[in-house]
Write a protein that holds these residues in place. Sequence first.
Motif, mmCIF file in Angstrom:
data_model
loop_
_atom_site.group_PDB
_atom_site.id
_atom_site.type_symbol
_atom_site.label_atom_id
_atom_site.label_comp_id
_atom_site.label_asym_id
_atom_site.label_seq_id
_atom_site.Cartn_x
_atom_site.Cartn_y
_atom_site.Cartn_z
ATOM 1 N N ILE A 192 0.856 -1.181 0.000
ATOM 2 C CA ILE A 192 0.000 0.000 0.000
ATOM 3 C C ILE A 192 0.894 1.233 0.000
ATOM 4 C CG2 ILE A 192 -1.820 1.224 1.242
ATOM 5 C CD1 ILE A 192 -2.409 -1.565 2.593
ATOM 6 N N SER A 193 0.730 2.096 -0.980
ATOM 7 C CA SER A 193 1.600 3.248 -1.170
ATOM 8 C C SER A 193 0.764 4.479 -1.467
ATOM 9 C CB SER A 193 2.572 2.987 -2.329
ATOM 10 O OG SER A 193 3.205 1.734 -2.195
ATOM 11 N N PRO A 194 1.368 5.679 -1.404
ATOM 12 C CA PRO A 194 0.613 6.887 -1.743
ATOM 13 C C PRO A 194 0.117 6.872 -3.186
ATOM 14 C CG PRO A 194 2.618 7.450 -0.558
ATOM 15 C CD PRO A 194 2.722 5.997 -0.904
ATOM 16 N N ILE A 195 -0.990 7.548 -3.405
ATOM 17 C CA ILE A 195 -1.482 7.742 -4.773
ATOM 18 C C ILE A 195 -0.359 8.343 -5.608
ATOM 19 C CG2 ILE A 195 -3.113 9.067 -6.184
ATOM 20 C CD1 ILE A 195 -5.034 8.951 -3.749
ATOM 21 N N GLY A 196 -0.140 7.779 -6.797
ATOM 22 C CA GLY A 196 0.943 8.242 -7.647
ATOM 23 C C GLY A 196 2.158 7.337 -7.607
ATOM 24 N N VAL A 197 2.226 6.459 -6.599
ATOM 25 C CA VAL A 197 3.288 5.456 -6.548
ATOM 26 C C VAL A 197 2.701 4.164 -7.104
ATOM 27 C CG1 VAL A 197 4.858 4.159 -5.062
ATOM 28 C CG2 VAL A 197 4.368 6.571 -4.567
ATOM 29 N N ASN A 198 3.346 3.633 -8.117
ATOM 30 C CA ASN A 198 2.754 2.576 -8.930
ATOM 31 C C ASN A 198 2.918 1.190 -8.308
ATOM 32 O OD1 ASN A 198 1.458 1.389 -11.109
ATOM 33 N ND2 ASN A 198 3.339 1.229 -12.315
ATOM 34 N N THR A 199 2.318 0.994 -7.139
ATOM 35 C CA THR A 199 2.289 -0.320 -6.502
ATOM 36 C C THR A 199 0.912 -0.531 -5.889
ATOM 37 O OG1 THR A 199 2.954 0.401 -4.294
ATOM 38 C CG2 THR A 199 4.715 -0.058 -5.838
ATOM 39 N N GLY A 200 0.333 -1.685 -6.096
ATOM 40 C CA GLY A 200 -0.905 -2.059 -5.419
ATOM 41 C C GLY A 200 -2.117 -1.254 -5.826
ATOM 42 N N ASN A 201 -3.275 -1.720 -5.390
ATOM 43 C CA ASN A 201 -4.551 -1.079 -5.732
ATOM 44 C C ASN A 201 -5.047 -0.147 -4.635
ATOM 45 O OD1 ASN A 201 -4.785 -2.466 -8.227
ATOM 46 N ND2 ASN A 201 -5.483 -4.296 -7.141
ATOM 47 N N ARG A 202 -4.803 -0.497 -3.373
ATOM 48 C CA ARG A 202 -5.255 0.370 -2.281
ATOM 49 C C ARG A 202 -4.171 1.404 -2.000
ATOM 50 N NH1 ARG A 202 -8.131 -2.774 2.465
ATOM 51 N NH2 ARG A 202 -6.116 -3.797 2.787
ATOM 52 N N LYS A 203 -4.611 2.598 -1.598
ATOM 53 C CA LYS A 203 -3.669 3.710 -1.566
ATOM 54 C C LYS A 203 -3.704 4.513 -0.274
ATOM 55 C CE LYS A 203 -1.791 3.221 -5.624
ATOM 56 N NZ LYS A 203 -0.338 2.954 -5.726
ATOM 57 N N LEU A 204 -2.592 5.160 0.004
ATOM 58 C CA LEU A 204 -2.469 6.180 1.029
ATOM 59 C C LEU A 204 -2.612 7.544 0.366
ATOM 60 C CD1 LEU A 204 0.670 4.720 2.862
ATOM 61 C CD2 LEU A 204 -1.713 4.584 3.642
ATOM 62 N N PRO A 205 -2.872 8.605 1.129
ATOM 63 C CA PRO A 205 -2.964 9.936 0.525
ATOM 64 C C PRO A 205 -1.688 10.316 -0.221
ATOM 65 C CG PRO A 205 -3.832 9.965 2.755
ATOM 66 C CD PRO A 205 -3.195 8.626 2.571
ATOM 67 N N ALA A 206 -1.855 10.981 -1.355
ATOM 68 C CA ALA A 206 -0.717 11.328 -2.217
ATOM 69 C C ALA A 206 0.320 12.176 -1.499
ATOM 70 C CB ALA A 206 -1.227 12.058 -3.463
ATOM 71 N N VAL A 207 -0.102 13.023 -0.567
ATOM 72 C CA VAL A 207 0.816 13.949 0.091
ATOM 73 C C VAL A 207 1.929 13.222 0.838
ATOM 74 C CG1 VAL A 207 -0.546 14.105 2.226
ATOM 75 C CG2 VAL A 207 0.930 16.016 1.552
#
Length: 422
Positions: A192-207
């Motif tokens: 699970i990574s921030p939006i914009g990091v190209n790993t996984g489907n579920r995301k953390l906030p981009a900031v």
Amino acid sequence: MKRLLLSILMISVVWSCSKDDDNTINNQDINYSKFPQEFPFTTLATVNGAEVINGGFGSGAAAHPTRKGEFYVITDRGPNTDYKSGKKFLIPNFTPTIMHFKINAEGKVEVIKYIKLKNPSGQPITGLPNPAGLGSTGEVAYDAAGNELGNDKYGLDSESIVAAPDGTFWVSDEYGPHIVHYSAEGVELERISPIGVNTGNRKLPAVLAKRRANRGMEGLCITPDGKTLVGTMQSMMFVPSKALATNKTLTRIVTFDITTGKTKQYLYKQDGGASDSVCDITALSNNEFLVIERDGNFGTQGGIKKVYRISLNDATDVTGTDLAAVDGMKVNEKALEQCSWDELANAGIKPVSKKLAVDLVAKIGYEHDKFEGIVYLGNNKLAVFNDDDFGVVDDGNGNPKAKILPKTGKVDKGTMYVVDIQ
């Protein structure tokens, strides 16, 4: 029918015995009188005359979810020193590792097993930086001779660990920052990574991708109800940029609902500045926690090593309406890291509340520099762990030398303490 009844009886006996055994384990009085105690170590390698030990256990720590007196501690990315625009990785193929140990009947540390972290195919990962687009911090990896190394798309600078009730692990890191879900055998299940990091489907906030290099998600815990992961960013992030981020005591706490993937963010006000660290976190309840604040000095040389009780109850969720916003929520058209605490207060934003639980230097003369792991034991007792940097530090020229504790003159080694807190 007799055979069926016999089978049922045997299952019942086995279950009953197992249940009694578990109760014996869970309810036994653990003997902490022999602490502090060093972990057992061997030599991994000798690099430029410096002995690198199989240490590093203490970057993060967690209790076994059901067995009292059993713990997990985790290493970071491996032994390294500063070099040019990145790090020398003294053992490039080092695999971030979990150590499972228990306090035995004699009250001593007994290692149960080591669990190496692996990629989804079951191959051991390294601590080498991620490539661009997959969590890169811009750091360049070199070997001990100064030759440039490559990247590892599954690489991890692991800093904290959660032992889940189902036997799996959640690990936070300083690259992406990522929160990675591992099986009981250490195989990656989800990243699970921030939006914009190209790993996984579920995301953390981009900031959160605007974390500074080597200052990503330093702490992680799970709430007692097993529903929510709670992570701490190590220190001020560069939002919107290094030049414009001015509130050096502001860092962030993020929560992640394991079932829904929903996130929330809260602000934390550090005592120190951008060079200090908010490290591990451990839960007291679903909304109250203990967190580490420390600087980089040895405790016996004026270092700050404190633990605070914090509460999310009255804190403001600063996630905002757009999780993909690279600068996150804004106040007066400015990123939160650009605002003073007075400006944030005038906008109705409250940080988490905090109260000192223990000052380790004042209480026990704590001598280590990297106080990084805590586990709440109940009854106002806290287990404390340090990151020993594998027994080596930078000699100022990018080469390793022995990491010596100034008070005792001994090589720093991972040590577990048990202290009383307020």
